[in-house]
Motif scaffolding. Structure first.
Motif, mmCIF file in Angstrom:
data_model
loop_
_atom_site.group_PDB
_atom_site.id
_atom_site.type_symbol
_atom_site.label_atom_id
_atom_site.label_comp_id
_atom_site.label_asym_id
_atom_site.label_seq_id
_atom_site.Cartn_x
_atom_site.Cartn_y
_atom_site.Cartn_z
ATOM 1 N N ALA A 153 0.838 -1.210 0.000
ATOM 2 C CA ALA A 153 0.000 0.000 0.000
ATOM 3 C C ALA A 153 0.866 1.249 0.000
ATOM 4 O O ALA A 153 0.708 2.147 0.825
ATOM 5 N N LEU A 158 -1.454 1.990 -4.358
ATOM 6 C CA LEU A 158 -2.740 2.655 -4.100
ATOM 7 C C LEU A 158 -3.247 3.402 -5.336
ATOM 8 O O LEU A 158 -4.462 3.481 -5.564
ATOM 9 N N VAL A 173 -6.220 -4.709 -1.079
ATOM 10 C CA VAL A 173 -4.830 -4.267 -0.938
ATOM 11 C C VAL A 173 -4.269 -4.907 0.330
ATOM 12 O O VAL A 173 -4.898 -4.854 1.391
ATOM 13 N N GLU A 175 -1.079 -5.088 2.996
ATOM 14 C CA GLU A 175 0.062 -4.265 3.427
ATOM 15 C C GLU A 175 0.625 -4.808 4.739
ATOM 16 O O GLU A 175 -0.109 -5.058 5.691
ATOM 17 N N VAL A 180 -1.383 2.646 5.646
ATOM 18 C CA VAL A 180 -0.990 2.790 4.238
ATOM 19 C C VAL A 180 0.045 3.909 4.091
ATOM 20 O O VAL A 180 0.065 4.848 4.883
ATOM 21 N N ILE A 204 -8.787 -2.930 2.417
ATOM 22 C CA ILE A 204 -7.365 -2.827 2.757
ATOM 23 C C ILE A 204 -7.073 -3.721 3.958
ATOM 24 O O ILE A 204 -7.749 -3.629 4.983
#
Ligand code: FAD
Length: 405
Positions: A153, A158, A173, A175, A180, A204
């Motif tokens: 991320a 992004l 996403v 991470e 992020v 996320i």
């Protein structure tokens, strides 16, 4: 002292192109050779994860200048790759086998994608995003893919996620960090963009890593995370950072670390060789230590600085860093904001128009702006001149920033 030509530039990205153009602007009279190992005229990278990825624009819209420019400016653009530097002979050897003598050599080889060391990570459904060819094929892939998993991320992950979601894909996403863009921005900006992406339907997953990529034959089917989650996917985009291309310099015996080591004049340990852009780690007086940046501003300003030096206008490199990203609302950053211990918010976060003024030991070190271009420009002028304002002044919307300048 004006350098003796020919000047050979290894790498025709933002730094290499800018250097060649600036040398001519500065009146450098001798031959300039720009060695370009990509199958395109030198082009800009930022749109690759933004407008170009959305499908607007053609490859020609990305090039810095048409081929006529190189002819007119007598910049010899060679489509080849530098494979070695022979410092004693003052020459480089190219993949084609030819050898070229230099008066001064500038290494502007940029950086390459960091790869995932996982089974199936080299399948066609697993993509990276650095070059025009990668962006081009990714935008075609997005037309047939349904579910993208983005690993990392950071800015590029992004930006891709925002574009893919708007194109109608399901997007997850993944991470490793707890927020992020954690390496580049403050917690406040991380939180704002996390909320924006979530509101757009991007899921996320923080604090987890990818354990494996599942495939049915050559087709990716999903991704398993370290917390046990399985995500379906027919496209995986890896955005886990880059590695600077230091090998040419290292093989020639030049000192390297996490970049090719250069001094405040952007010279390597060899007085006839400079290094600029993403591949160079320079002695920053402003930040009191070695610094390697990955931004267009850094590449272009370092090129200008070296062009000035090679045409007899010696100066050190000490430009104020700034960069931008585009993930829906525009975000611009001036300064380096890591290590800040206090922030002041100016503007209206709820309206998506605000700036985070970042302080360390009561000194303004940077400004992160979302849809407030005026604050960003103010920051560039104020910090560029070594100025500061207090957190109270920054947060006070009635305080006239222009008055300070
Ligand atoms: C998708 C994407 C989006 C980005 N968005 C932004 C943004 O919004 N804002 C921002 O500030 N920055 C952005 N960046 C970062 C910015 O593009 C880079 O910092 C910049 O391109 C660095 O320029 P450079 O010339 O040092 O390296 P590069 O642009 O990487 O160019 C280096 C060139 O050298 C070539 N090369 C390597 N080895 C050799 C060799 N041996 N011989 C000959 N050629 C060689 C490479 O193929 C490449 O063409 C983005 C980057 C990417 C990938």
């Amino acid at each position: 002292m004006i350098a003796k030509g020919p000047i050979i530039i290894a790498g025709a990205g933002h730094a290499g192109f800018q250097l060649a153009a600036c040398l001519r602007q500065e009146g450098f009279p001798d031959p300039i050779v720009l060695i370009n190992d990509e199958g395109h005229l030198p082009y800009q990278r930022p749109p690759l994860s933004k407008a170009y990825l959305k499908g607007t624009g053609c490859a020609e819209s990305l090039i810095f200048r048409p081929s006529k420019f190189y002819d007119d400016q007598k910049i010899e653009l060679i489509a080849d790759r530098v494979t070695s530097i022979e410092r004693n002979a003052g020459q480089v050897t190219l993949a084609s086998g030819s050898a070229l003598k230099y008066g001064h050599l500038v290494i502007a080889t940029g950086a390459r994608n960091r790869m995932l060391a996982l089974p199936n990570a080299t399948l066609d459904d697993v993509r990276h995003l650095r070059s025009l060819d990668e962006s081009e094929s990714l935008r075609h892939k997005m037309k047939v893919a349904r579910h993208a998993v983005v690993i990392g991320a950071g800015f590029i992950g992004l930006e891709f996620a925002a574009t893919a979601r708007r194109a109608g894909l399901e997007v997850d996403v993944v991470e490793l960090a707890e927020r992020v863009m954690s390496r580049a921005v403050t917690t406040e900006i991380s939180k704002f963009f996390h909320e924006r992406h979530a509101a757009a339907g991007v899921r996320i997953h923080l604090g987890v890593h990818v354990n494996s990529i599942a495939a049915d034959g050559t087709k990716v089917t999903g991704v398993s995370l370290s917390d046990g989650t399985s995500l379906p996917a027919d496209l995986v985009v890896v955005g886990v950072g880059v590695l600077p291309n230091v090998e040419l310099a290292a093989q020639a015996g030049l000192p390297t670390a996490s970049g090719i080591i250069v001094d405040e004049n952007l010279l390597t340990a060899d007085q006839n060789i400079s290094a600029i852009g993403d591949c160079a780690i320079y002695a920053s007086q402003r930040f009191g230590g070695p610094l390697r940046l990955e931004s267009v501003q850094n590449a272009a300003d370092q090129a200008r600085c070296v062009a000035a030096r090679l045409t007899g206008k010696n100066k050190i490199y000490d430009a104020l860093p700034w960069f931008w990203s585009d993930q829906g609302p525009d975000k611009q950053i001036v300064g380096l904001t890591s290590g800040c211990d206090r922030v002041a918010v100016r503007g209206d976060r709820a309206q998506g128009s605000f700036s985070i003024f970042c302080y360390r030991a009561n000194e303004l070190i940077g400004i992160e702006s979302v849809n407030r271009a005026g604050d960003h420009m103010f920051g560039r002028r104020l910090l560029g001149a070594g100025g500061s304002i207090s957190p109270e002044q920054a947060a006070d919307m009635t305080f006239d920033l222009k008055g300070v300048l």
